[in-house]
Design an enzyme around this catalytic site. Structure first.
Site, PDB file in Angstrom:
ATOM      1  CB  ALA A 114       0.993 -24.506  -8.603  1.00  0.00           C
ATOM      2  CB  CYS A 115      -0.709 -21.875 -12.068  1.00  0.00           C
ATOM      3  SG  CYS A 115       0.416 -20.013 -11.176  1.00  0.00           S
ATOM      4  CB  SER A 116      -2.337 -26.409 -13.314  1.00  0.00           C
ATOM      5  OG  SER A 116      -1.166 -26.249 -13.692  1.00  0.00           O
TER       6      SER A 116
END
Length: 373
Positions: free
Chosen positions: A155-157
């Site tokens: 995801a965002c990481s």
């Protein structure tokens, strides 16, 4: 074991931008039509009336003023409210590949490298447009890179996790250099009919070249001092869209097949976790947080970033210490922290200490300590 540097970064920005005012006009037109079409059910209490949004509400809630998008007309059409990206033939480069190429070419140029210098491609992003073949292998083919490629999703990481994977590969001598790219069409999984989240995301792609320090020649080098990752399961940010949806017809088109989150819970949970991880990471490397000249943080919400850096420094950060790009790009998932890194790095003096950090669904958190060469 080889020392590793980031020697180049790149950014692909879509041509179209949507302001808060434009987005609100489309959303409020939809709201008015919905309430009119369901007036009787609303009056009887069967259905709850929808509430209009405002540009002021969006900016106060997030710090976002506008966002770049791959398609503007489809999103702003009150009858559609989703990007229109026509399917391409299998003989054409995919949308994600096209975006990745734009960012990758810039990263290679800044690194002073060609495709012949790269041994692997990692595509790390929050949403892949297909299961296989891997987008990374397609990017590899498009750029003429020999070696290997694979996709990954945290995801965002995804970008910070991708940097660690690339750095480890180069450090161990399994590759001379890795191209790590983050093509994000976040508007594709955003519910533009949800008042609480219709403004959150934008589209962009970033790229990073990670290579052996003894082969690096660019003027934009950062030593990868250390990386640290953390995951902790949470349902507070979720997207249940997947290939098994067709096996459960009752869920097709349900709200959870797009981005959903419990925003207040995410804020409360994630901010202290990120500050703690970065603080521990610096301490483990015998580095003082006060010596960090720049924090390139995930660009999801301005208040989150302010709180995280305030917890670390014990005071408010300046714009130079924690630069912001989400006002014009919005949340671009894994690309956000790298956009900040790409745009706000050249002014740093040699020897400057910096932290690149991302955080998001999972929960997932990544911290990368860098030092300007």
């Amino acid at each position: 074991m080889h020392n590793v540097v980031i020697s180049g970064t790149g950014l692909y920005t879509p041509a179209n931008s949507i302001s808060n005012e434009e987005l609100v006009q489309s959303f409020n037109t939809y709201v008015a039509q919905f309430n009119a079409d369901n007036a009787d059910a609303i009056a009887s209490g069967e259905i709850q009336a929808l509430t209009e949004s405002s540009a002021a509400f969006i900016e106060k809630a997030s710090g976002i003023k506008s966002r770049f998008v791959m398609d503007k007309d489809g999103i702003l059409d009150p009858q559609r409210m989703a990007p229109r990206l026509p399917e391409r033939s299998n003989d054409e480069w995919s949308v994600l590949c096209q975006m990745a190429i734009g960012a990758a070419e810039q990263a290679l140029q800044r690194a002073g490298k060609t495709a012949a210098d790269i041994d692997g491609v990692i595509v790390a992003c929050s949403n892949l447009q297909r299961a296989y073949p891997a987008i990374a292998i397609e990017v590899q083919e498009a750029l003429g890179i020999q070696g290997f490629g694979f996709d990954m999703n945290v995801a965002c990481s995804s970008a910070t996790f991708g940097i660690q994977q690339a750095a480890n590969t180069v450090q161990l001598g399994q590759a001379r250099a890795i191209l790590m790219v983050n093509p994000e069409v976040c508007t594709g999984h955003l519910n533009f009919r949800d008042r609480d989240s219709h403004f959150i995301f934008g589209d962009a792609a970033t790229a990073v070249v990670i290579e052996r320090a003894d082969t690096a020649t660019s003027k934009h080098q950062f030593d990868v001092v250390s990386t640290k990752l953390l995951t902790k399961f949470s349902n507070n940010i979720r997207n249940n869209f997947g290939f098994l949806n067709r096996a459960a017809e009752e869920g097709i088109g349900a709200r959870d097949k797009l981005f959903v989150q419990e925003g207040r819970k995410v804020f409360k949970d994630v901010c202290p976790m990120v500050a703690e991880l970065i603080g521990e990471h610096l301490e483990e490397n015998k580095l003082n947080v006060g010596d960090v000249k720049r924090f390139w943080l995930h660009q999801a919400n301005l208040s989150m970033n302010h709180l995280i850096v305030r917890k670390l420094l014990g005071r408010e950060a300046t714009e130079e210490e924690a630069p912001v790009i989400l006002d014009t790009y919005a949340n671009t998932s894994s690309a956000g922290s790298v956009i900040a890194f790409h745009k706000y790095q050249d002014d740093l003096a040699a020897g400057s200490l910096a932290v690149l950090s991302s955080f998001g669904a999972g929960y997932s958190i990544g911290s990368v300590i860098l030092r300007k060469r």
